[in-house]
Motif scaffolding. Sequence first.
Motif, mmCIF file in Angstrom:
data_model
loop_
_atom_site.group_PDB
_atom_site.id
_atom_site.type_symbol
_atom_site.label_atom_id
_atom_site.label_comp_id
_atom_site.label_asym_id
_atom_site.label_seq_id
_atom_site.Cartn_x
_atom_site.Cartn_y
_atom_site.Cartn_z
ATOM 1 N N MET A 1 0.850 -1.191 0.000
ATOM 2 C CA MET A 1 0.000 0.000 0.000
ATOM 3 C C MET A 1 0.889 1.246 0.000
ATOM 4 O O MET A 1 1.794 1.377 0.817
ATOM 5 C CB MET A 1 -0.906 0.013 1.229
ATOM 6 N N SER A 2 0.634 2.151 -0.935
ATOM 7 C CA SER A 2 1.444 3.357 -1.019
ATOM 8 C C SER A 2 1.018 4.350 0.056
ATOM 9 O O SER A 2 -0.136 4.400 0.457
ATOM 10 C CB SER A 2 1.299 4.004 -2.396
ATOM 11 N N ALA A 3 1.983 5.135 0.525
ATOM 12 C CA ALA A 3 1.717 6.130 1.560
ATOM 13 C C ALA A 3 1.018 7.343 0.956
ATOM 14 O O ALA A 3 1.235 7.671 -0.218
ATOM 15 C CB ALA A 3 3.019 6.546 2.223
ATOM 16 N N PRO A 4 0.167 8.027 1.718
ATOM 17 C CA PRO A 4 -0.480 9.242 1.204
ATOM 18 C C PRO A 4 0.559 10.311 0.866
ATOM 19 O O PRO A 4 1.586 10.423 1.526
ATOM 20 C CB PRO A 4 -1.353 9.689 2.379
ATOM 21 N N HIS A 5 0.306 11.077 -0.185
ATOM 22 C CA HIS A 5 1.215 12.156 -0.565
ATOM 23 C C HIS A 5 1.030 13.370 0.347
ATOM 24 O O HIS A 5 1.933 14.177 0.500
ATOM 25 C CB HIS A 5 0.980 12.558 -2.027
ATOM 26 N N ASN A 6 -0.144 13.504 0.923
ATOM 27 C CA ASN A 6 -0.465 14.619 1.796
ATOM 28 C C ASN A 6 -0.698 14.053 3.192
ATOM 29 O O ASN A 6 -1.507 13.146 3.370
ATOM 30 C CB ASN A 6 -1.724 15.319 1.280
ATOM 31 N N ARG A 7 -0.027 14.600 4.203
ATOM 32 C CA ARG A 7 -0.152 14.006 5.534
ATOM 33 C C ARG A 7 -1.555 14.153 6.122
ATOM 34 O O ARG A 7 -1.901 13.452 7.067
ATOM 35 C CB ARG A 7 0.907 14.574 6.486
ATOM 36 N N PHE A 8 -2.354 15.024 5.555
ATOM 37 C CA PHE A 8 -3.715 15.232 6.043
ATOM 38 C C PHE A 8 -4.765 14.431 5.270
ATOM 39 O O PHE A 8 -5.951 14.534 5.555
ATOM 40 C CB PHE A 8 -4.075 16.720 5.983
ATOM 41 N N ARG A 10 -5.852 11.382 5.204
ATOM 42 C CA ARG A 10 -6.740 10.431 5.859
ATOM 43 C C ARG A 10 -7.708 11.094 6.846
ATOM 44 O O ARG A 10 -8.613 10.443 7.347
ATOM 45 C CB ARG A 10 -5.911 9.354 6.560
ATOM 46 N N GLN A 11 -7.515 12.370 7.129
ATOM 47 C CA GLN A 11 -8.441 13.057 8.034
ATOM 48 C C GLN A 11 -9.276 14.108 7.319
ATOM 49 O O GLN A 11 -10.083 14.787 7.960
ATOM 50 C CB GLN A 11 -7.661 13.736 9.170
ATOM 51 N N ARG A 12 -9.112 14.251 6.023
ATOM 52 C CA ARG A 12 -9.720 15.389 5.328
ATOM 53 C C ARG A 12 -11.234 15.410 5.390
ATOM 54 O O ARG A 12 -11.847 16.479 5.276
ATOM 55 C CB ARG A 12 -9.232 15.465 3.877
#
Length: 221
Positions: A1-8, A10-12
């Motif tokens: 699974m690739s990591a999100p490009h934006n640290r926010f 998963r909470q957006r």
Amino acid sequence: MSAPHNRFERQRQLVPMDRLADVAATVIGVGAIGRHVALQLASIGTSRIQLIDFDSVDLSNTTTQGYRKHEVGWAKPFATSQAIGEIDPTIDVIRVEDRFRPRQDIGNAVFCCVDSIAARSAIWRSVKSRAGFWADGRMLGEVLRVLAVTDNKSESHYASTLFAASDAQQGTCTSRSTVYAASIAAGLMVHQFTRWLRDIPTDADTSVNLLSGEWDVQDAS
């Protein structure tokens, strides 16, 4: 699974970043609950955080407040600001290594994490007309209480909880504490904050007894 490009990423859907961008948060008392509030605010992306506390880290704080051993002796606002910088160095942190003073500038969201009713009452009188969001975290052992003020009804309810110091339980709020209870209380405060950001009605009064498993939420009457 690739990591999100934006640290926010998963909470957006839970934390509106446009509303959060307009917030300057003030944390008064950077002890057990306050330190966790500050770090959670940093983690969700609060760009301006003011830390107010006159105390320094002692060895017991590495157990109950989450401070690290190398921070013993540091001023709590300084130690917490360093931890915030490790989360996001772009956050603007204002440190006030002193007691709260009535004429101090504050943000539009205030988190009161002090350990006495007398201090809460004095701070409340000073900031209630200046803060759009107010949260107060209280803890004694494994009993937690979080109060949020966002409107006239919750303001009246909160005022009713500021009983005389002589009626308080013996000992400060952190005289019996654990890091897990402090973290839970902080999470409840930040949750109410994100409800306010999303224009969802906040809970005026939340009480949790971890030992008995009791959870009570009161609306402002």
